[in-house]
Design an enzyme around this catalytic site. Structure first.
Site, PDB file in Angstrom:
ATOM      1  CE  LYS A 162     -10.209  72.082  -4.979  1.00 45.91           C
ATOM      2  NZ  LYS A 162     -11.030  71.935  -6.180  1.00 45.91           N
ATOM      3  CE  LYS A 168     -15.960  69.297  -7.903  1.00 42.74           C
ATOM      4  NZ  LYS A 168     -15.004  70.188  -8.570  1.00 42.74           N
ATOM      5  CG  ASP A 224     -14.260  72.649  -6.138  1.00 43.98           C
ATOM      6  OD1 ASP A 224     -13.631  73.107  -5.170  1.00 43.98           O
ATOM      7  OD2 ASP A 224     -13.881  71.658  -6.798  1.00 43.98           O
ATOM      8  CG  ASP A 248      -5.406  86.283  -2.443  1.00 43.97           C
ATOM      9  OD1 ASP A 248      -4.573  86.958  -1.796  1.00 43.97           O
ATOM     10  OD2 ASP A 248      -5.546  86.378  -3.672  1.00 43.97           O
ATOM     11  CB  THR A 288      -8.632  63.531  -3.066  1.00 46.87           C
ATOM     12  OG1 THR A 288      -9.178  64.380  -4.078  1.00 46.87           O
ATOM     13  CG2 THR A 288      -9.573  63.498  -1.884  1.00 46.87           C
ATOM     14  NE  ARG A 303     -10.703  62.961 -13.577  1.00 49.33           N
ATOM     15  CZ  ARG A 303      -9.496  63.193 -13.061  1.00 49.33           C
ATOM     16  NH1 ARG A 303      -8.455  63.370 -13.862  1.00 49.33           N
ATOM     17  NH2 ARG A 303      -9.313  63.242 -11.757  1.00 49.33           N
TER      18      ARG A 303
HETATM   19  O1  C5P Z   1     -12.846  63.212 -11.959  1.00 55.70           O
HETATM   20  P1  C5P Z   1     -12.803  63.111 -10.465  1.00 55.70           P
HETATM   21  O2  C5P Z   1     -13.879  62.228  -9.889  1.00 55.70           O
HETATM   22  O3  C5P Z   1     -11.416  62.781  -9.949  1.00 55.70           O
HETATM   23  O4  C5P Z   1     -13.147  64.595 -10.001  1.00 55.70           O
HETATM   24  C1  C5P Z   1     -12.973  65.061  -8.685  1.00 55.70           C
HETATM   25  C2  C5P Z   1     -13.393  66.498  -8.600  1.00 55.70           C
HETATM   26  O5  C5P Z   1     -13.278  66.962  -7.269  1.00 55.70           O
HETATM   27  C3  C5P Z   1     -12.582  67.466  -9.457  1.00 55.70           C
HETATM   28  O6  C5P Z   1     -13.469  68.451  -9.936  1.00 55.70           O
HETATM   29  C4  C5P Z   1     -11.594  68.089  -8.482  1.00 55.70           C
HETATM   30  O7  C5P Z   1     -11.261  69.412  -8.836  1.00 55.70           O
HETATM   31  C5  C5P Z   1     -12.392  68.077  -7.193  1.00 55.70           C
HETATM   32  N1  C5P Z   1     -11.612  68.016  -5.950  1.00 55.70           N
HETATM   33  C6  C5P Z   1     -10.753  66.991  -5.661  1.00 55.70           C
HETATM   34  N2  C5P Z   1     -10.061  66.964  -4.467  1.00 55.70           N
HETATM   35  C7  C5P Z   1     -10.232  67.948  -3.576  1.00 55.70           C
HETATM   36  C8  C5P Z   1     -11.115  68.990  -3.853  1.00 55.70           C
HETATM   37  C9  C5P Z   1     -11.807  68.990  -5.052  1.00 55.70           C
HETATM   38  O8  C5P Z   1     -10.607  66.063  -6.463  1.00 55.70           O
HETATM   39  N3  C5P Z   1      -9.634  67.890  -2.411  1.00 55.70           N
END
Ligand code: C5P
Length: 238
Positions: free
Chosen positions: A61, A32, A59, A64, A122, A214
């Site tokens: 998002k 992603k 991603d 607009d 999330t 992460r």
């Molecule tokens: O590091 P981590 O596992 O928290 O990464 C989650 C990824 O998913 C990040 O790139 C974040 O931008 C993306 N994301 C998210 N929640 C959403 C949409 C995308 O955490 N609703």
């Protein structure tokens, strides 16, 4: 797409991505690219990752006015990624415009890119949604409502937490994609995420794909960590 583990390449530039990918050698991944990386490297990073044979979720998002989203999606349709997204909070007309843009930008004889909608991030909690967004009621109701809007607009699925995935599929159908970030194993840092779930929980909930950032990218041994995550996601013995 089904049962994919999508690695969030939340890096500042191409060199960091290449450093991360080198030990994976010839392995084909589902990755992603988010706004941090895309704003620095632009479409070139998408070309590079596709040339290496990876599947790619772009991603960005989008959120607009409908006309702007439609024009932006027309451009993104020409990038060879596999999945793009918008914010459901932009409304049904905006989501529909996103699809029109994708269709307009898709070359003859090719399939349009799949497009999903972010429901509630999330990292958003029940309290934050009520007090800051001034949306009353339960957070999962808001997520379900956004999912229905996305379905009505013709989108292919949503980004949601694993906690809401089963209810969404029950309401709008099993073929509707549920892509779930906020996935953590027991000992992982929660970081800024609020609605987290384990890979076991996500699998039992029937989610289409999990997004892991992460926990893999900041690991001292990302390949080993990825393999552990894949086993956990598939429900294989550790
Ligand atoms: O590091 P981590 O596992 O928290 O990464 C989650 C990824 O998913 C990040 O790139 C974040 O931008 C993306 N994301 C998210 N929640 C959403 C949409 C995308 O955490 N609703």
């Amino acid at each position: 797409m089904d049962n994919s583990l999508i690695i969030a390449l939340d890096y500042a530039n191409k060199s960091e991505v290449e450093r991360f990918l080198t030990p994976f050698e010839e392995r084909k991944l589902f990755v992603k690219v988010g706004m941090e990386l895309f704003y620095q490297e632009g479409p070139a990073i998408v070309h590079l990752l596709k040339e290496k044979g990876h599947q790619l979720f772009l991603d960005l998002k989008l959120h607009d006015i409908p006309n702007t989203v439609k024009s932006a999606m027309k451009g993104l349709a020409r990038l060879e990624c596999d999945l793009v997204n918008v914010h459901a909070a932009g409304g049904k007309e905006m989501m529909h415009a996103a699809l029109e843009g994708l269709e307009a930008g898709t070359a003859a004889g090719r399939k349009r890119l799949r497009c999903i909608a972010v429901t509630q991030l999330t990292s958003t909690s029940q309290e934050q949604m009520n007090k800051e967004q001034l949306i009353p009621g339960a957070l999962d109701e808001s997520v379900l409502h956004y999912a229905s809007l996305a379905k009505d607009a013709g989108l292919d699925g949503v980004v949601c937490s694993a906690w809401e995935a089963a209810a969404i599929q029950k309401k709008v159908g099993q073929s509707f994609l549920t892509v779930c970030p906020g996935i953590r194993m027991g000992s992982d840092h929660v970081d800024d995420q609020k609605r987290i779930a384990t890979p076991d929980f996500a699998r039992d909930a029937g989610v289409s794909a999990i997004v892991v950032g992460r926990s893999i990218t900041r690991s001292t041994d990302p390949v080993k960590s990825y393999e552990q995550w894949m086993r956990a996601w598939k429900g294989e013995q550790q």
